[in-house]
Design an enzyme around this catalytic site. Sequence first.
Site, PDB file in Angstrom:
ATOM      1  N   SER A 119       0.820  -1.220   0.000  1.00 17.25           N
ATOM      2  CA  SER A 119       0.000   0.000   0.000  1.00 17.25           C
ATOM      3  C   SER A 119       0.841   1.253   0.000  1.00 17.25           C
ATOM      4  CB  SER A 119      -0.813   0.074   1.295  1.00 17.25           C
ATOM      5  OG  SER A 119      -1.705  -0.953   1.386  1.00 17.25           O
ATOM      6  N   HIS A 140      -0.624  -2.342  -7.257  1.00 16.36           N
ATOM      7  CA  HIS A 140      -1.426  -2.022  -6.070  1.00 16.36           C
ATOM      8  C   HIS A 140      -2.919  -2.068  -6.398  1.00 16.36           C
ATOM      9  CE1 HIS A 140      -2.464   1.177  -2.795  1.00 16.36           C
ATOM     10  NE2 HIS A 140      -2.736  -0.053  -2.385  1.00 16.36           N
ATOM     11  N   GLU A 152      -2.984   0.643  -9.257  1.00 15.91           N
ATOM     12  CA  GLU A 152      -1.931   1.666  -9.290  1.00 15.91           C
ATOM     13  C   GLU A 152      -0.622   0.910  -9.572  1.00 15.91           C
ATOM     14  OE1 GLU A 152      -1.423   3.489  -5.387  1.00 15.91           O
ATOM     15  OE2 GLU A 152      -1.356   5.476  -6.276  1.00 15.91           O
ATOM     16  N   ASN A 190      -2.644   6.259  -1.256  1.00 16.48           N
ATOM     17  CA  ASN A 190      -2.612   6.378   0.205  1.00 16.48           C
ATOM     18  C   ASN A 190      -1.965   7.663   0.709  1.00 16.48           C
ATOM     19  OD1 ASN A 190      -4.098   4.173   1.206  1.00 16.48           O
ATOM     20  ND2 ASN A 190      -2.531   2.848   0.328  1.00 16.48           N
TER      21      ASN A 190
HETATM   22  C1  LIG Z   1      -5.567   0.753   1.651  1.00 17.17           C
HETATM   23  C2  LIG Z   1      -5.113   0.707   0.244  1.00 17.17           C
HETATM   24  O1  LIG Z   1      -3.923   0.468   0.002  1.00 17.17           O
HETATM   25  C3  LIG Z   1      -5.947   1.003  -0.901  1.00 17.17           C
HETATM   26  C4  LIG Z   1      -7.398   0.714  -0.764  1.00 17.17           C
HETATM   27  O2  LIG Z   1      -7.855  -0.312  -1.168  1.00 17.17           O
HETATM   28  S1  LIG Z   1      -8.301   1.879   0.007  1.00 17.17           S
HETATM   29  C5  LIG Z   1      -9.939   1.266  -0.083  1.00 17.17           C
HETATM   30  C6  LIG Z   1     -10.547   1.536  -1.440  1.00 17.17           C
HETATM   31  N1  LIG Z   1     -11.890   1.072  -1.418  1.00 17.17           N
HETATM   32  C7  LIG Z   1     -12.924   1.889  -1.123  1.00 17.17           C
HETATM   33  O3  LIG Z   1     -12.752   3.075  -0.912  1.00 17.17           O
HETATM   34  C8  LIG Z   1     -14.261   1.203  -1.042  1.00 17.17           C
HETATM   35  C9  LIG Z   1     -15.350   2.152  -0.628  1.00 17.17           C
HETATM   36  N2  LIG Z   1     -16.610   1.444  -0.558  1.00 17.17           N
HETATM   37  C10 LIG Z   1     -17.318   1.113  -1.669  1.00 17.17           C
HETATM   38  O4  LIG Z   1     -16.956   1.455  -2.785  1.00 17.17           O
HETATM   39  C11 LIG Z   1     -18.583   0.329  -1.454  1.00 17.17           C
HETATM   40  O5  LIG Z   1     -19.040   0.550  -0.139  1.00 17.17           O
HETATM   41  C12 LIG Z   1     -18.413  -1.208  -1.705  1.00 17.17           C
HETATM   42  C13 LIG Z   1     -18.057  -1.456  -3.164  1.00 17.17           C
HETATM   43  C14 LIG Z   1     -17.360  -1.828  -0.799  1.00 17.17           C
HETATM   44  C15 LIG Z   1     -19.727  -1.914  -1.360  1.00 17.17           C
HETATM   45  O6  LIG Z   1     -20.690  -1.367  -2.186  1.00 17.17           O
HETATM   46  P1  LIG Z   1     -22.190  -1.125  -1.661  1.00 17.17           P
HETATM   47  O7  LIG Z   1     -22.988  -0.694  -2.831  1.00 17.17           O
HETATM   48  O8  LIG Z   1     -22.101  -0.242  -0.470  1.00 17.17           O
HETATM   49  O9  LIG Z   1     -22.640  -2.521  -1.072  1.00 17.17           O
HETATM   50  P2  LIG Z   1     -23.212  -3.802  -1.778  1.00 17.17           P
HETATM   51  O10 LIG Z   1     -24.504  -3.489  -2.475  1.00 17.17           O
HETATM   52  O11 LIG Z   1     -23.237  -4.819  -0.670  1.00 17.17           O
HETATM   53  O12 LIG Z   1     -22.120  -4.245  -2.831  1.00 17.17           O
HETATM   54  C16 LIG Z   1     -22.086  -3.821  -4.183  1.00 17.17           C
HETATM   55  C17 LIG Z   1     -21.478  -4.933  -4.993  1.00 17.17           C
HETATM   56  O13 LIG Z   1     -20.118  -5.165  -4.568  1.00 17.17           O
HETATM   57  C18 LIG Z   1     -19.954  -6.539  -4.197  1.00 17.17           C
HETATM   58  N3  LIG Z   1     -19.056  -6.595  -3.040  1.00 17.17           N
HETATM   59  C19 LIG Z   1     -19.124  -5.830  -1.936  1.00 17.17           C
HETATM   60  N4  LIG Z   1     -18.134  -6.171  -1.087  1.00 17.17           N
HETATM   61  C20 LIG Z   1     -17.442  -7.171  -1.688  1.00 17.17           C
HETATM   62  C21 LIG Z   1     -16.310  -7.926  -1.330  1.00 17.17           C
HETATM   63  N5  LIG Z   1     -15.673  -7.714  -0.168  1.00 17.17           N
HETATM   64  N6  LIG Z   1     -15.874  -8.865  -2.188  1.00 17.17           N
HETATM   65  C22 LIG Z   1     -16.499  -9.099  -3.349  1.00 17.17           C
HETATM   66  N7  LIG Z   1     -17.565  -8.385  -3.773  1.00 17.17           N
HETATM   67  C23 LIG Z   1     -18.034  -7.451  -2.934  1.00 17.17           C
HETATM   68  C24 LIG Z   1     -21.325  -7.013  -3.814  1.00 17.17           C
HETATM   69  O14 LIG Z   1     -21.418  -8.407  -3.982  1.00 17.17           O
HETATM   70  C25 LIG Z   1     -22.199  -6.264  -4.787  1.00 17.17           C
HETATM   71  O15 LIG Z   1     -22.175  -6.900  -6.050  1.00 17.17           O
HETATM   72  P3  LIG Z   1     -23.526  -7.188  -6.844  1.00 17.17           P
HETATM   73  O16 LIG Z   1     -24.306  -5.922  -6.826  1.00 17.17           O
HETATM   74  O17 LIG Z   1     -23.055  -7.549  -8.193  1.00 17.17           O
HETATM   75  O18 LIG Z   1     -24.166  -8.280  -6.109  1.00 17.17           O
HETATM   76  N1  LIG Z   2      -6.505  -3.936   3.312  1.00 23.23           N
HETATM   77  C1  LIG Z   2      -6.526  -3.127   2.266  1.00 23.23           C
HETATM   78  O1  LIG Z   2      -7.507  -2.398   2.053  1.00 23.23           O
HETATM   79  C2  LIG Z   2      -5.375  -3.098   1.320  1.00 23.23           C
HETATM   80  C3  LIG Z   2      -4.181  -3.720   1.639  1.00 23.23           C
HETATM   81  N2  LIG Z   2      -3.143  -3.684   0.743  1.00 23.23           N
HETATM   82  C4  LIG Z   2      -1.890  -4.331   1.061  1.00 23.23           C
HETATM   83  O2  LIG Z   2      -2.023  -5.721   0.803  1.00 23.23           O
HETATM   84  C5  LIG Z   2      -1.223  -6.462   1.731  1.00 23.23           C
HETATM   85  C6  LIG Z   2      -2.108  -7.469   2.447  1.00 23.23           C
HETATM   86  O3  LIG Z   2      -3.131  -6.774   3.137  1.00 23.23           O
HETATM   87  P1  LIG Z   2      -4.448  -7.524   3.632  1.00 23.23           P
HETATM   88  O4  LIG Z   2      -4.840  -8.575   2.669  1.00 23.23           O
HETATM   89  O5  LIG Z   2      -5.413  -6.474   4.000  1.00 23.23           O
HETATM   90  O6  LIG Z   2      -3.904  -8.229   4.971  1.00 23.23           O
HETATM   91  P2  LIG Z   2      -4.510  -9.487   5.744  1.00 23.23           P
HETATM   92  O7  LIG Z   2      -4.051  -9.338   7.163  1.00 23.23           O
HETATM   93  O8  LIG Z   2      -5.958  -9.659   5.452  1.00 23.23           O
HETATM   94  O9  LIG Z   2      -3.748 -10.737   5.050  1.00 23.23           O
HETATM   95  C7  LIG Z   2      -2.374 -10.915   5.059  1.00 23.23           C
HETATM   96  C8  LIG Z   2      -2.107 -12.404   4.848  1.00 23.23           C
HETATM   97  O10 LIG Z   2      -0.711 -12.587   4.594  1.00 23.23           O
HETATM   98  C9  LIG Z   2      -0.305 -13.758   5.245  1.00 23.23           C
HETATM   99  N3  LIG Z   2       1.146 -13.737   5.435  1.00 23.23           N
HETATM  100  C10 LIG Z   2       1.867 -13.018   6.334  1.00 23.23           C
HETATM  101  N4  LIG Z   2       3.189 -13.285   6.177  1.00 23.23           N
HETATM  102  C11 LIG Z   2       3.286 -14.180   5.182  1.00 23.23           C
HETATM  103  C12 LIG Z   2       4.389 -14.863   4.560  1.00 23.23           C
HETATM  104  N5  LIG Z   2       5.635 -14.659   4.961  1.00 23.23           N
HETATM  105  N6  LIG Z   2       4.125 -15.720   3.542  1.00 23.23           N
HETATM  106  C13 LIG Z   2       2.847 -15.948   3.127  1.00 23.23           C
HETATM  107  N7  LIG Z   2       1.775 -15.328   3.681  1.00 23.23           N
HETATM  108  C14 LIG Z   2       1.996 -14.469   4.691  1.00 23.23           C
HETATM  109  C15 LIG Z   2      -1.099 -13.753   6.562  1.00 23.23           C
HETATM  110  O11 LIG Z   2      -1.147 -15.052   7.145  1.00 23.23           O
HETATM  111  C16 LIG Z   2      -2.458 -13.259   6.080  1.00 23.23           C
HETATM  112  O12 LIG Z   2      -3.307 -14.326   5.677  1.00 23.23           O
HETATM  113  C17 LIG Z   2      -0.522  -5.437   2.630  1.00 23.23           C
HETATM  114  O13 LIG Z   2       0.738  -5.132   2.091  1.00 23.23           O
HETATM  115  C18 LIG Z   2      -1.464  -4.245   2.519  1.00 23.23           C
HETATM  116  O14 LIG Z   2      -0.840  -3.032   2.801  1.00 23.23           O
HETATM  117  C19 LIG Z   2      -3.265  -3.095  -0.502  1.00 23.23           C
HETATM  118  C20 LIG Z   2      -4.444  -2.512  -0.874  1.00 23.23           C
HETATM  119  C21 LIG Z   2      -5.584  -2.416   0.029  1.00 23.23           C
END
Ligand SMILES: CC(=O)CC(=O)SCCNC(=O)CCNC(=O)[C@H](O)C(C)(C)COP(=O)(O)OP(=O)(O)OC[C@H]1O[C@@H](n2cnc3c(N)ncnc32)[C@H](O)[C@@H]1OP(=O)(O)O
Ligand SMILES: NC(=O)C1=CN([C@@H]2O[C@H](COP(=O)(O)OP(=O)(O)OC[C@H]3O[C@@H](n4cnc5c(N)ncnc54)[C@H](O)[C@@H]3O)[C@@H](O)[C@H]2O)C=CC1
Length: 284
Positions: A119, A140, A152, A190
């Site tokens: 991330s 990403h 990304e 991020n």
């Molecule tokens: C941290 C990082 O490094 C980077 C990141 O990823 S940051 C996070 C980026 N993601 C976001 O910002 C997500 C923000 N949230 C959303 O866009 C929405 O709330 C959401 C897509 C998660 C859910 O959408 P929603 O309309 O609120 O709910 P919901 O109606 O239950 O779901 C919509 C669809 O997505 C699917 N879905 C929701 N969550 C799911 C999941 N975890 N896995 C698979 N499919 C999923 C549902 O099955 C549904 O599909 P259908 O309509 O085809 O059945």
């Molecule tokens: N959670 C999020 O929304 C996002 C997370 N990421 C990145 O993706 C990566 C995974 O995040 P998540 O899936 O959320 O974490 P998670 O905690 O759900 O899963 C991580 C998994 O990796 C496994 N693991 C740890 N060390 C390991 C090793 N040495 N070999 C094999 N498996 C190992 C763990 O047992 C666990 O099942 C991180 O680098 C995170 O920053 C990227 C985009 C979005």
Amino acid sequence: MTIQKVMVIGAGQMGSGIAQVCALAGFHVYMNDLKQEFLDRGLAGITKNLVRSVEKGRMTAEAKDEVLGRLTATTNLEDAKHVDIVIEAAVENMDIKKKIFAQLDGIAPAHAILATNTSSLPITEIAAATNRPEKVIGMHFMNPVPVMKLVEIIRGLQTADEVYAAIEDMTKKLSKVPVEVNDFPGFVSNRVLMPMINEAIFTVYEGVATPEAIDEVMKLGMNHPMGPLTLADFIGLDTCLYIMETLHEGFGDDKYRPCPLLRKYVKAGWLGRKTGRGFYTYET
Ligand SMILES: CC(=O)CC(=O)SCCNC(=O)CCNC(=O)[C@H](O)C(C)(C)COP(=O)(O)OP(=O)(O)OC[C@H]1O[C@@H](n2cnc3c(N)ncnc32)[C@H](O)[C@@H]1OP(=O)(O)O
Ligand SMILES: NC(=O)C1=CN([C@@H]2O[C@H](COP(=O)(O)OP(=O)(O)OC[C@H]3O[C@@H](n4cnc5c(N)ncnc54)[C@H](O)[C@@H]3O)[C@@H](O)[C@H]2O)C=CC1
């Protein structure tokens, strides 16, 4: 460079989603984790999503079985010797990622690309743990992977053009949209998202409003699909903290200091949805 076989490291929320979309797109996928129970949980999530697609008429039961047939769950990292690309999605920790990449460098075929779903961590530093930095790249995905369109793509200092082109091509085969960014802490996604989440946590910490009120303001006021605290619980509070620490350390700027409340929750094991408790409580 032809990619047919993929290994995904980590079967957590990101790794299982990446394995699912790769298998759906026709790639053979080895999904690796430390323990069989983690693989079983990842496979159960994938199966649930595919069954839902069958029920909704988007996929036949035969197609679902074919997709599942392209997935091999393995605790043996040596299976990386069979693949053209590894996509690492283990925890957001530099030491762990470097160790995994050094091991993979000794196992994966010479032509194989080593990609990371990190991330925020520097791709160049992860690449330096291998003897093939030109084949290391950031790929990403966004959470939830099956739904979100963006990938990304981050080049390290030495990433080869042909490796970038192969990842761009694979991203399109996964029906996702590639966006190229440079290798700086947090990349673009991020760098912009996580300080907002951290600020929302400060807003709770300072007693400005309840988590519910803050999320309602951002959902109804800014049309965000989820409020920032619901999103933090969804991402995982451990991952949010690691990302803020990477930004803080990487830029040396106090504007990125993680909120003490975020630290406290992570220390308590309140990691959000995945542990049943974060800013909200969940059934596990
Ligand atoms: C941290 C990082 O490094 C980077 C990141 O990823 S940051 C996070 C980026 N993601 C976001 O910002 C997500 C923000 N949230 C959303 O866009 C929405 O709330 C959401 C897509 C998660 C859910 O959408 P929603 O309309 O609120 O709910 P919901 O109606 O239950 O779901 C919509 C669809 O997505 C699917 N879905 C929701 N969550 C799911 C999941 N975890 N896995 C698979 N499919 C999923 C549902 O099955 C549904 O599909 P259908 O309509 O085809 O059945
Ligand atoms: N959670 C999020 O929304 C996002 C997370 N990421 C990145 O993706 C990566 C995974 O995040 P998540 O899936 O959320 O974490 P998670 O905690 O759900 O899963 C991580 C998994 O990796 C496994 N693991 C740890 N060390 C390991 C090793 N040495 N070999 C094999 N498996 C190992 C763990 O047992 C666990 O099942 C991180 O680098 C995170 O920053 C990227 C985009 C979005």
